[in-house]
Design an enzyme around this catalytic site. Structure first.
Site, PDB file in Angstrom:
ATOM      1  CB  ILE A 224      -0.979  -0.006   1.199  1.00  0.00           C
ATOM      2  CG1 ILE A 224      -0.228  -0.035   2.531  1.00  0.00           C
ATOM      3  CG2 ILE A 224      -1.907  -1.213   1.103  1.00  0.00           C
ATOM      4  CD1 ILE A 224      -1.170   0.089   3.751  1.00  0.00           C
ATOM      5  N   GLY A 225       2.083   1.061  -0.500  1.00  0.00           N
ATOM      6  CA  GLY A 225       3.057   2.153  -0.488  1.00  0.00           C
ATOM      7  C   GLY A 225       4.156   1.887   0.521  1.00  0.00           C
TER       8      GLY A 225
ATOM      9  N   GLY B 264       2.758  -6.081   8.712  1.00  0.00           N
ATOM     10  CA  GLY B 264       2.900  -6.600   7.360  1.00  0.00           C
ATOM     11  C   GLY B 264       4.330  -6.942   6.974  1.00  0.00           C
ATOM     12  CB  ALA B 265       7.444  -4.990   6.915  1.00  0.00           C
TER      13      ALA B 265
ATOM     14  CG  LEU C 170      13.197  -6.198   6.748  1.00  0.00           C
ATOM     15  CD1 LEU C 170      11.776  -6.676   6.506  1.00  0.00           C
ATOM     16  CD2 LEU C 170      14.155  -7.374   6.911  1.00  0.00           C
TER      17      LEU C 170
ATOM     18  CD  GLU D 150      -0.097   0.755  12.400  1.00  0.00           C
ATOM     19  OE1 GLU D 150      -1.121   0.648  11.713  1.00  0.00           O
ATOM     20  OE2 GLU D 150       0.004   0.242  13.524  1.00  0.00           O
TER      21      GLU D 150
END
Lengths: 316, 178, 725
Positions: free
Chosen positions: C461-462, C504-505, C611, C686
Site C-alpha cells: 500500500i506504499g 505486514g513487513a 529490511l 506506524e
C-alpha cells in the site's frame, strides 16, 4: 452533472446574447469553480457558452495611468505581469496566495471574481442552504461555521467570499467592466460588485442575467508598501481564515481590506483614517458591527493581529 | 424536469487535440472532463483521479506547456491543444530524469499521486525559470530556485503517504543537473 | 514453519541484499503511470459499465420510499439497484456498520443505491434523479454529549488512588483528539464481474483474505467462488482493511446487468460513508516523587463507535510505555449510530501518544526536569501492567539520548526565544508502537531461466512490500534482486498477513523466508545434500565440492515451494515486542497571527533489523507528515445537530501540503530482534506517526508558553493567549 449543450462564443456581445437566449445558461472560462459545482449539481446549467476564444487576455495601460486587465487573463499571468508586479504588487501577492499553481494557470480574472462560497453546507446538496436553494434555510447558523462570516451576514446566510484576488482589488479601488446582450456597458466599482447576502443570498454579485465581464480596471498606481497576508490552517493551498490586503504609506496612512470575514471583500474606508493609530483602532471601526458565531469569533482578534503584523512589516 | 432544465441542442460534440504527440479525434459527451477523456476514452490511465474536484492535484497534466488540473476542464474545450501526460514524459524503458530522480530519492510510496507530482515538478522548474512569482517569492522581480519555492509550488499536489521531503531532494537534484 | 523460539543465525543474516538501500522494484511503473490501480483495470474484463453510488441524505432513520423511475429511464442507464431491493446484506465480522440493504439508515452517506450506465457521466447524473423519502430521527455524533459507560479497567495495579493522592508532584488534565479521516489519495474503487455464480473483484484492498471472506459472506457466495485482486493500492492507512461499499455496489451492479461494473466512491462521499479515526476525550493522571520517578499513571479514555465497534483505544500504549507501580487504565467506548470509527494508522497509540506525550512534557516541567531525562528515568524493561512480561528488546533510552545529541537538544525555557515576528520553540516526545506478527504464507517458483517468482496475497500500500519481499527472496536464494519477480495482492496466492497494524513487513517477509527454506530443502533433496550445508550465492548453489546453477535445477520444469510462518505464543505471551522512537521538532510560531511553521524534525527509531533503509525511512517520514496534520490541522468537524462530518472533501479537511513539511531526519538504531521473526525485523510503518504530534504540540508550547490540550492545535485555540501586539 446534468447534460448540457455547448457553444463557443466569438464576441462578448454574442456571448451575452447567447446566455440571455438560453434559460439557465452559463459562461465558462477556466471552469475551475463552475465544473466543481456542476459535478455536485450545485450548478446545473443546460447550456455552456465557452468564452475562451474571445481574447480579453491582455493587461494594458489605460489613459488615466491605470491598467485594464482582460477578463480572461489567467491568474498566473496576472500575478506575473511586469506592470502588476511593479505598480500593484498587492494584486500579485493576493493572486499567488490563492489556490495552487495548476488552478492559477487556468483560473481567469473574471472567474475569480465570480467564485462561489466554500461554506460546507452550500457544498452539500443534502443540506439546507438559502444560497443554493433559496428558502430552504441556512444550516450553517446551527452548524459548523468556523470558516464563515463574522460581519455583514444575515439570518439567511453567513457565507464568505472565498477569494483573495478580489480583496486586493477592493483595496486598489478596481472597477469591473461589463457588457450585456444589447451591447450596453457598465462600470461597477469593486465596492459594489459583490453583494451582502441579505434576504437574497443566492445573488453573490450585482451582475444581471447574461451580463458579461470584459475587464477589470485599476486606477493609477497609489504606491506605498503593499502587503497581502493570508492566514490559513495549513501553509498553502487552502482558503483564508482571514486575509489582509493593505497599502501603507510612509506616513502611516493607507488602506486595508479584509478577506475571509464576509460575503464580500470587507473594507470600511472611514476606518482607514485610523491607520496611523494602529491595528486596534482600525479593527475596532472596521468590525464595529461584527456578529460572529461562537466558533469563528477568533477571526476578529485574528484580523486585528494580522493587520498589526502587516503594519509592523510595513515599517521594516 | 421542466423545459428550462432541458438542453437546447446536442449534448455531445467532436474535439481534436494532440496527446503526447499524437492527434486524437473524439466525439464526447460535453460532460467528459479532460481527465476522463484521457483515462476512459484514450486509455491513458497514468493521470489519476484522486478527488475529481481540483483539491488534490493527482490529475495534473500539461496543456500547451502549462500544468493544469485535468479534472476541472472539459475535454471539448481543448480543441487544438497540445497535451502532455505522464506517459508522454517518460516510459518505464525511457525514464525522464525527473522520474529517475523520484525513484532514486523515493519521492513516492503508494504511487497514486506520483504522476501528478512529476508533471508538477517539471512545470515548477519551468515556472521558476520563467520568473513567475509564488507565495514565498521575496522579491517579485527576482524569482530563483530554492527549497521554499519548490515546497510552495508543489503544494497543489497532495501526497498522503508523506513523501514530500524526498520529492524535494529529487527536484533539487534535477535542477542541479541542468 | 513454526516460529516458536527466538531466531538463531540463519541464511537471512548475510545481508547481501536484505538491509540494503534498494530502490522500489516497482518504481518505473509508478513514476510513469504504468502501475494499474483498481479503477484502471480496463483489460481484465470486457464491456465494463460504470457504477455510481447514492449516499443517504440523513444521518439516522428509515427510508420510506425510493422513486427510481426517472433514473431508470435516463440515457444510458442499465440498472438501478436500491437498498430497498434487498434485505440488509449479511455483515462480515470486520465491519461494524452494514454496507447495503434494507430501509434503515445508520449514518450519513450510507450507500443506498447504485446506478449502472454506459458511461460515468450518465451514471453520475442519473443517480441524482432518484427521489428518496425518509423518516429522519435525531442522531448525535458529539462525544461530549454522552454519559460514559462503566467499564472495568484494562489495568489496575497497586493502589492508584492512594498513590496519586499522596504523591508530591501530580498532574491531572483532560485532553481531546478529534476524528480524523484517512484521506488516502486513491479513492475506494473496484471493478466487479459476477458471472456464472462466480465473483471477481479488482479492487483497492489492504487485506485480500478479509475482503474475499467478507464478499462471500455479504453476497452469500461460497468463498471459493470469489476472487480478489489488488496489486496496486493508492494508500490505505487502515481505510482499506475491511470490505467497503464500492466493491459491494460494483458486484451488485454486475449481478444486475450481467456485465462487469466499475465504481469508485466519490471523494465527497468517502468521509461519512467509510471509516474514520474516532474522537477521544482522555484524562491523564501522573504522579511522581520529587526525583521524577513515576509513582502512579492513570489513563482514562472515551471514544465513540457504532454499536459493536471498538472505537479508538487511546490507552493501549499506556499499559506498556512507562514504568509506574500504581496504574489505572480505563478504556471506555460510547456507542452511537454514526459513521464507522475504525482503524486508522496506529489505531489507539497514535491518539494516545498525542496526549500522553503532552502530559509527560507537562509533568517534566512541573518536576523541573529535562523532558528527555524524565522519560529516560521512567523507562522500563518489563511491561509495567504485567511485570512478568519482558520486552524482547527495548532501546528507548538510547533513542532519547542519541536524538537529543543529534538534534542539539537544549531544553530551552518556554517562550524564551524570538526571531523577528517569530517565536521559536523546540519540543520532543517519545513513541511506542507494538510489533505484532501474524501467520503469513508465500509460494516461490524457481524458473528455468534462474529467476524466482514470489506469489503471496500480501499487499503493497506504499509500504515497500514488493521491494522487501524481492530482497528477502534474493537473499535467501542467492540471487540479485533483478532475478526475483514479486506478485502480490491476488487471492489465488497463499494467504499472507496483509497490510495493517505494523505487522505486514515483519510477517510477510517471515512467511517468504519459510517458503524459501522449503525451496532450499527441495533443492537439497534433489542434490542429495544436507540443506544446512548448502551455500546459495550468485545464482548458484554450492555444497563445498560442486556448484550448480539454480537455472539448471529448473530446466525440466519449475520448482515450486510453499510454506507459511506461524508465530508461537512465546512471542506474544512471554515477551512484549514493540518499537520505540524519540521525536524532536523545532518550530516557529508567528507572534501576531499564531501561524505555525515547522523548521526541522528528527526521528530516532528502534525497530529491529531494517529490511530496507530507503523504504523504512519513507514509512517514517510519511508517518511524521501525517502526524503534522494531526497536530496542526486535521479534524473532522462534527455537526452535532445533524450528526455528520461537515468537512467531507479534500478542500475542507486539510491534510499537510508540501510547504507544511520541513527537513526531516530519520535515524534507525539498527538492532536485530531475534524474538520477532526469523529475519529479526519488526514493523516501522506506524511507529512514524506515533508521538510526533505531541512533539509538535510541545514545540508550540515551548515557543509560545501557551499549553493547548485539544487537537488540532489551530491558532484559534491559543490566539488570545499570545503576547499582546
Amino acid at each position: 452533472m446534468r447534460a448540457f449543450s455547448y457553444e463557443r462564443a466569438t464576441t462578448p456581445e454574442a456571448a451575452a446574447a447567447a446566455a440571455v437566449a438560453t434559460p439557465n445558461a452559463k459562461f465558462i472560462a477556466g471552469g475551475t469553480n463552475l465544473l466543481d459545482l456542476m459535478k455536485l449539481e450545485i450548478e446545473a446549467p443546460t447550456h455552456l457558452v465557452d468564452v475562451n476564444g474571445l481574447g480579453l487576455d491582455t493587461v494594458e495601460p489605460t489613459d488615466d495611468g491605470g491598467l485594464r486587465i482582460g477578463a480572461l487573463v489567467r491568474n498566473t499571468d496576472l500575478a506575473a505581469d511586469a506592470q502588476v508586479r511593479r505598480d500593484y504588487p498587492l494584486l500579485s501577492r493576493a493572486l499567488v496566495a490563492g489556490a495552487s499553481g495548476q488552478l492559477r494557470n487556468k483560473a481567469t480574472t473574471a472567474g475569480n471574481l465570480l467564485q462561489r462560497t466554500r461554506c460546507p453546507y452550500f457544498y452539500d446538496t443534502n443540506m439546507p442552504c438559502n444560497k443554493r436553494n433559496p428558502g430552504s434555510g441556512c444550516a450553517a447558523l446551527t452548524g459548523v461555521s468556523r470558516q464563515l462570516a463574522v460581519i455583514g451576514g444575515s439570518d439567511a446566510c453567513i457565507a464568505t467570499h472565498p477569494g483573495d484576488m478580489a480583496v486586493a482589488m477592493r483595496a486598489l479601488d478596481a472597477v469591473v467592466e461589463t457588457v450585456d446582450a444589447e451591447g450596453a456597458t457598465r462600470a461597477i466599482p469593486m465596492a459594489e460588485f459583490h453583494r451582502l447576502p441579505g434576504d437574497e443570498p443566492e445573488r453573490d454579485t450585482v451582475l444581471n442575467t447574461g451580463e458579461f465581464i470584459t475587464a477589470v480596471t485599476l486606477p493609477a498606481p497609489v504606491g506605498g508598501r503593499q502587503i497581502y497576508h493570508k492566514v490559513r490552517d495549513r501553509a498553502s493551498y487552502a482558503f483564508a481564515l482571514v486575509s489582509v490586503a493593505a497599502i501603507i504609506h510612509p506616513d502611516g496612512t493607507g488602506r486595508v481590506a479584509f478577506g475571509g470575514v464576509a460575503h464580500k471583500p470587507w473594507r470600511v474606508e472611514e476606518a482607514e483614517a485610523e491607520m496611523p493609530n494602529g491595528a486596534r483602532a482600525v479593527a475596532a471601526r472596521v468590525f464595529a458591527d461584527a456578529a460572529p458565531r461562537p466558533d469563528n469569533a477568533f477571526k476578529l482578534p485574528l484580523a486585528e493581529r494580522t493587520l498589526a503584523l502587516v503594519l509592523a512589516e510595513a515599517k521594516e | 424536469m421542466t423545459i428550462h432544465d432541458m438542453p437546447k441542442g446536442r449534448t455531445d460534440g467532436a474535439v481534436r487535440f494532440v496527446v503526447n504527440g499524437k492527434t486524437v479525434n473524439l466525439t464526447l459527451d460535453h460532460r467528459v472532463t479532460l481527465l476522463d477523456a484521457l483515462r476512459e476514452h484514450i486509455g491513458l490511465t497514468g493521470s489519476k483521479k484522486g478527488c475529481d474536484h481540483g483539491q488534490c492535484g493527482a490529475c495534473t497534466v500539461m496543456v500547451n506547456g502549462r500544468r493544469i488540473n485535468s479534472c476541472l476542464s472539459l475535454a471539448v474545450m481543448h480543441e487544438g491543444d497540445e497535451i502532455t501526460t505522464i506517459e508522454g514524459i517518460g516510459t518505464p524503458d525511457a525514464l525522464d530524469p525527473m522520474q529517475d530522480a523520484f525513484i532514486r530519492h523515493d519521492g513516492y510510496q503508494c504511487g497514486y499521486c506520483t504522476p501528478g507530482q512529476i508533471c508538477s515538478a517539471k512545470a515548477v522548474l519551468e515556472e521558476i525559470r520563467q520568473g513567475i512569482p509564488s507565495h514565498v517569492t521575496a522579491d517579485l522581480d527576482h524569482v530563483t530556485f530554492s527549497d521554499a519555492e519548490v515546497r510552495e509550488r508543489m503544494s497543489g499536489n497532495l501526497c498522503r503517504c508523506g513523501a514530500y521531503s524526498n520529492m524535494l531532494n529529487a527536484i533539487r537534484e534535477v535542477e542541479a543537473g541542468k | 514453519m513454526k516460529f516458536d523460539r527466538p531466531a538463531e543465525a540463519n541464511a537471512s543474516d548475510r545481508l547481501l541484499v536484505l538491509g540494503q538501500p534498494h530502490s522500489r522494484v516497482e518504481g518505473r511503473l509508478k513514476t510513469t503511470g504504468a502501475a494499474p490501480y483498481a479503477y484502471e483495470r480496463q483489460d481484465v474484463a470486457e464491456g465494463q459499465l460504470y457504477g455510481y453510488p447514492l449516499g443517504a441524505a440523513i444521518s439516522r432513520g428509515r427510508i420510506l420510499s425510493m422513486d427510481t423511475e426517472a433514473a431508470t429511464a435516463a440515457p444510458g442507464v442499465r440498472a438501478v439497484v436500491t437498498t430497498l431491493d434487498m434485505d440488509p446484506l449479511p455483515k462480515d465480522s470486520h465491519n461494524v456498520n452494514r454496507l447495503f440493504g434494507g430501509a434503515d439508515v445508520e449514518h450519513y452517506h450510507q450507500a443506498i443505491a447504485v446506478v449502472v450506465a454506459d458511461t460515468f457521466e450518465q451514471a453520475r447524473s442519473a443517480t441524482n434523479l432518484i427521489k428518496v423519502e425518509y423518516h429522519a430521527e435525531q442522531a448525535t455524533l458529539d462525544l461530549s454529549e454522552v454519559t460514559p459507560p462503566e467499564t472495568e479497567p484494562a489495568a489496575d495495579t497497586g493502589d492508584f488512588d492512594t498513590a496519586f493522592a499522596n504523591a508530591p508532584v501530580t498532574l491531572d488534565e483532560i485532553y481531546t483528539t478529534p476524528a480524523q479521516t484517512h484521506a488516502m489519495m486513491e479513492p475506494h474503487a473496484s471493478v466487479a464481474e459476477w458471472k456464472d455464480g462466480k465473483l471477481t473483484v479488482w479492487t483497492s484492498s489492504q487485506m485480500i483474505k478479509w475482503w474475499r471472506d467478507a464478499l462471500a459472506k455479504t453476497l452469500s457466495l461460497d468463498v471459493e467462488d470469489v476472487r480478489v485482486e489488488s496489486p496496486y493500492i493508492g494508500g490505505g492507512f487502515g481505510g482499506k482493511l475491511f470490505l467497503r461499499a464500492d466493491a459491494v455496489l460494483a458486484a451488485l451492479g454486475s449481478k444486475a446487468t450481467g456485465r462487469p461494473v466499475k465504481l469508485a466512491l466519490p471523494r465527497p462521499l468517502m468521509t461519512n460513508n467509510t471509516t474514520h479515526r474516532a474522537q477521544t476525550i482522555q484524562r491523564i493522571r501522573l504522579a511522581a516523587d520529587n526525583d521524577g520517578k513515576l509513582i502512579a499513571l492513570g489513563h482514562d479514555n472515551l471514544s465513540n463507535t457504532p454499536p459493536g465497534g471498538d472505537g479508538e483505544d487511546a490507552t493501549s500504549q499506556s499499559l506498556s510505555f512507562y514504568g509506574a507501580p500504581n496504574m489505572r487504565i480505563v478504556n471506555r467506548v460510547a456507542e452511537m449510530k454514526m459513521p464507522e470509527s475504525n482503524s486508522m494508522r496506529a489505531p489507539g497509540d497514535a491518539a494516545g501518544l498525542m496526549t500522553l506525550e503532552i502530559a509527560m512534557d507537562e509533568m517534566a516541567e512541573r518536576l523541573g526536569m529535562d523532558p528527555v531525562e524524565f522519560r529516560a528515568l521512567n523507562d522500563t524493561q518489563v511491561v509495567p501492567s504485567n511485570p512478568k512480561q519482558k520486552f524482547s528488546h527495548r532501546n528507548f533510552v538510547d533513542c532519547l539520548r542519541h536524538g537529543a545529541k543529534e538534534f542539539g537538544w537544549t531544553n530551552p525555557a518556554p517562550a524564551s526565544r524570538r526571531e523577528g515576528h517569530w517565536l521559536i520553540g523546540q519540543g520532543m516526545a517519545g513513541a511506542y508502537r507494538g510489533s505484532p506478527a501474524s501467520t503469513s504464507g508465500a509460494r516461490v517458483r524457481l524458473q528455468a531461466d534462474g529467476r524466482v517468482i514470489v506469489e503471496t496475497d500480501m499487499t503493497d500500500i506504499g509500504t515497500g512490500s514488493y521491494t522487501i519481499l524481492a530482497q528477502t527472496a534474493a537473499e535467501m536464494m542467492g540471487l540479485p534482486i533483478e532475478k526475483v519477480e514479486v506478485r502480490l495482492g491476488d487471492s489465488r496466492y497463499p494467504v499472507s498477513s496483509g497490510s495493517g497494524g505494523q505487522f505486514g513487513a515483519a510477517s510477510s517477509t517471515a512467511g517468504l523466508y519459510a517458503a524459501c527454506v522449503a525451496l532450499r530443502a527441495q533443492i537439497a533433496e534433489r542434490l542429495q545434500a544436507d540443506a544446512a550445508t548448502l551455500d546459495f550465492r550468485d545464482g548458484e548453489v554450492h555444497d563445498g565440492t560442486r556448484s550448480v546453477s539454480l537455472a539448471s535445477l529448473a530446466s525440466d520444469g519449475e520448482l515450486v515451494a510453499e510454506d507459511k510462518i506461524e508465530f508461537g505464543e512465546f512471542r506474544s505471551k512471554e515477551y512484549e515486542l514493540a518499537t520505540f522512537a524519540a521525536h524532536f521538532v523545532e518550530t516557529a510560531v508567528n507572534a501576531y497571527t499564531g501561524e505555525v511553521r515547522l523548521r526541522r524534525m528528527l526521528a530516532v527509531c528502534d525497530a529491529g533489523r531494517i529490511l530496507n533503509p530507503i523504504t523504512a525511512r519513507s514509512q517514517v517520514i510519511g508517518g511524521m507528515t501525517m502526524a503534522v496534520g494531526a497536530a496542526l490541522m486535521e479534524h473532522l468537524e462534527v455537526d452535532s445537530g445533524r450528526a455528520f462530518f461537515a468537512n467531507h472533501d479534500l478542500a475542507s479537511y486539510e491534510v499537510p501540503v508540501h510547504l507544511d513539511i520541513p527537513e526531516q531526519t530519520v535515524i534507525f538504531m539498527q538492532q536485530d530482534d531475534p524474538y520477532s521473526t526469523p529475519l529479526k525485523a519488526k514493523g516501522v510503518g506506524e511507529l512514524g506517526v506515533c508521538g510526533v504530534a505531541a512533539a509538535v504540540a510541545n514545540a508550540v508550547y515551548n515557543a509560545t508558553g501557551v499549553r493547548v490540550r485539544d487537537y488540532p492545535i489551530t491558532l484559534d485555540r491559543y490566539l488570545d493567549r499570545l503576547p499582546e501586539v
